[in-house]
Design an enzyme around this catalytic site. Structure first.
Site, PDB file in Angstrom:
ATOM      1  CB  THR A  97      -0.594  -0.361   1.223  1.00 32.50           C
ATOM      2  OG1 THR A  97      -1.834  -1.066   1.381  1.00 32.50           O
ATOM      3  CG2 THR A  97      -2.018   1.123   1.202  1.00 32.50           C
ATOM      4  CB  SER A 135      -7.424  -2.711  -4.535  1.00 36.05           C
ATOM      5  OG  SER A 135      -6.134  -3.585  -3.538  1.00 36.05           O
ATOM      6  CB  THR A 136      -2.766  -2.044  -2.324  1.00 34.84           C
ATOM      7  OG1 THR A 136      -2.526  -0.496  -2.234  1.00 34.84           O
ATOM      8  CG2 THR A 136      -1.327  -2.695  -2.005  1.00 34.84           C
ATOM      9  CG  ASN A 137      -5.320  -6.589  -1.736  1.00 32.94           C
ATOM     10  OD1 ASN A 137      -3.984  -5.454  -1.349  1.00 32.94           O
ATOM     11  ND2 ASN A 137      -6.534  -6.716  -1.369  1.00 32.94           N
ATOM     12  CB  THR A 182      35.174 -38.159 -12.030  1.00 36.72           C
ATOM     13  OG1 THR A 182      36.381 -39.673 -11.664  1.00 36.72           O
ATOM     14  CG2 THR A 182      34.604 -38.030 -13.106  1.00 36.72           C
ATOM     15  CB  SER A 313      48.541 -11.989  -1.684  1.00 34.76           C
ATOM     16  OG  SER A 313      49.042 -11.179  -0.391  1.00 34.76           O
ATOM     17  CB  SER A 314      47.696  -6.643   1.894  1.00 40.57           C
ATOM     18  OG  SER A 314      47.564  -8.191   2.656  1.00 40.57           O
ATOM     19  CE  LYS A 319      47.825 -16.516  -3.129  1.00 41.61           C
ATOM     20  NZ  LYS A 319      46.352 -15.917  -3.029  1.00 41.61           N
TER      21      LYS A 319
END
Length: 473
Positions: A97, A135-137, A182, A313-314, A319
């Site tokens: 609504t 209607s909102t519905n 697999t 990587s930090s 990397k």
């Protein structure tokens, strides 16, 4: 300031705002997620389309004056054109609504401004005129169905781009032989192109699933008013509104055979969400495979190389991480989680209306946006730039113990098992072991155990048949 009133009381609204008192109440009542409907313009545009169709239909049947209908349509068109951004401040977890009335108020104030030069409801009222016959519905479920149709168009387009990219890689990698795996263990030879053909076919199938789900979004319950009985509508409205809605939306919309069913049951959204989950699980699986195949570069599979996009990587210099496949995994997990919320919202409906549509709307739209935006990046920043490490792939294929499978087909399972055991213990290839045990000559071994030949069903069958016949002579 202007003063607006509703059934609860009065409230002052800043005159520059097109929304009104009911929108302001909802804005104050539901500030929970920091995400408003402005984040989903396709949904707001879909509501605007419904308001236009209703105005045109009511004008056609003589229920709404032409000047008011035209002003409503102009205001709705402005919303679609993005001219009223900032006027939809309601949290996405507010009820239907709230967003329906938000749209009604914006259109009414703007339509009144068009006709009188000022905001207010002197000439156009949000309920009486903009919401006429609705209607909102019926508005909100129809709006999300229309939104899903449009979202599917964008998602299908991105899936087709991905499909094309995978088709190109299938051709490019057709001569790259490697081993299949697999249970994460070495298996028989396969080409990288064959593996990519599986990805390509999966995405093609997802496109078909999406098109089927999109088609289901054209069946609406719009026009049924509060519970599907069409209370408050005028004669001829239902037929007229669908004709106008199809014309302005360019969607082949139709009224449900049983409108009341549409109010009671939201299972159509389960189909939409399940389709998005199907896309997500497929993309996540492909992304996971790419991470494995590109792992390394010195202690992993190292069969393919992904585009290098940023340091990974930090602390570790040089990397590079598979950031786009990982992004897709993150997105797909969210989509699967959203599907759970949609399932709960659909199941919880009671009697003649499912009111649990706020999380449903939010989750479905979020999933569409995440997948569509993510796929664009996945195709352009990952798939299109994948290259094959041909030497590594062939080395794996030539040294796979599973190549003994063809020996089992020729000489029997027990002999094949013995060759595998000996090759494993001596850390040598099946080819070397088979020649030393005089199962095959060196020349025959080059033919029978050529990993590329073993990827070809016809050639492999011919070899098995030829050598089995030679044993019986």
């Amino acid at each position: 300031m202007r003063v607006e009133h509703d059934c609860i009381g009065e409230m002052g609204i800043a005159d520059e705002l097109y929304y009104g008192i009911q929108t302001e109440r909802a804005r104050q009542n539901f500030p929970v997620s920091n995400t408003t409907y402005e984040a989903y313009p396709i949904f707001l545009n879909s509501i605007a389309l419904l308001k236009m169709a209703a105005a045109k239909a009511n004008e056609e049947i003589g229920a709404l004056p032409s000047d008011i209908a035209c002003a409503i349509c102009q205001a709705a068109e402005e919303i679609i054109a993005g001219k009223h951004k900032g006027m939809f401040p309601i949290d996405v977890f507010s009820g239907g609504t709230s967003v329906n009335m938000n749209t009604n108020e914006v259109i009414a104030n703007r339509a009144n401004e068009i006709l009188t030069g000022r905001k207010g409801y002197e000439k156009v009222h949000p309920n009486t005129h903009v919401n006429m016959g609705q209607s909102t519905n019926d508005v909100i479920p129809a709006a999300i169905e229309i939104s899903c149709y449009y979202y599917f168009q964008d998602l299908i387009s991105e899936l087709e781009c991905l499909s094309n990219a995978l088709a190109e890689k299938t051709k490019e990698f057709n001569d790259v032989v490697k081993i299949a795996r697999t249970c994460l263990q070495d298996a028989v030879p396969i080409t990288l192109g064959q593996e990519f053909s599986g990805y390509y076919t999966l995405i093609e199938r997802q496109v078909r699933f999406c098109k089927k789900a999109q088609e289901a979004c054209t069946q609406l319950s719009f026009g049924g008013s509060a519970v599907g009985t069409c209370i408050g509508t005028y004669p001829g409205y239902l037929e007229a509104v669908y004709r106008h809605l199809e014309s302005i939306s360019k969607i082949p919309v139709k009224c449900r055979e049983n409108i009341i069913d549409g109010y009671q049951n939201d299972d159509g959204f389960l189909l939409v969400s399940a389709t998005l989950k199907s896309v997500a699980t497929g993309i996540s699986k492909i992304s996971r495979d790419f991470r494995l195949m590109s792992s390394g570069p010195r202690a992993g599979f190292n069969e393919i190389r992904l585009p290098s996009l940023q340091p990974g990587s930090s602390i570790m210099p040089g990397k590079i991480n598979p950031v786009i496949p990982e992004l897709m995994n993150h997105i797909c997990y969210q989509v699967c989680g959203n599907d759970v919320a949609v399932t709960m919202a659909v199941e919880a409906g009671e009697l003649d209306l499912n009111v649990w549509d706020a999380p449903l709307r939010k989750c479905i739209q979020e999933s569409f946006v995440l997948l569509t935006n993510g796929l664009k990046l996945f195709t352009s920043k990952c798939v299109e730039g994948i290259t094959a490490n041909r030497e590594v792939c062939r080395s794996y294929a030539e040294n796979s113990l599973a190549n003994a499978t063809v020996l089992s087909a020729i000489f029997g399972y027990e002999k094949g098992t013995a060759i595998v055991k000996e090759a494993y213990e001596n850390n040598e290839s099946i080819k070397v072991t088979a020649v030393r045990n005089k199962l095959l000559t060196k020349e025959d071994a080059e033919i029978v155990l050529d990993p590329m030949v073993l990827t070809d069903q016809k050639k492999c069958s011919e070899i098995v048949e030829k050598y089995k016949k030679s044993l019986t002579k």
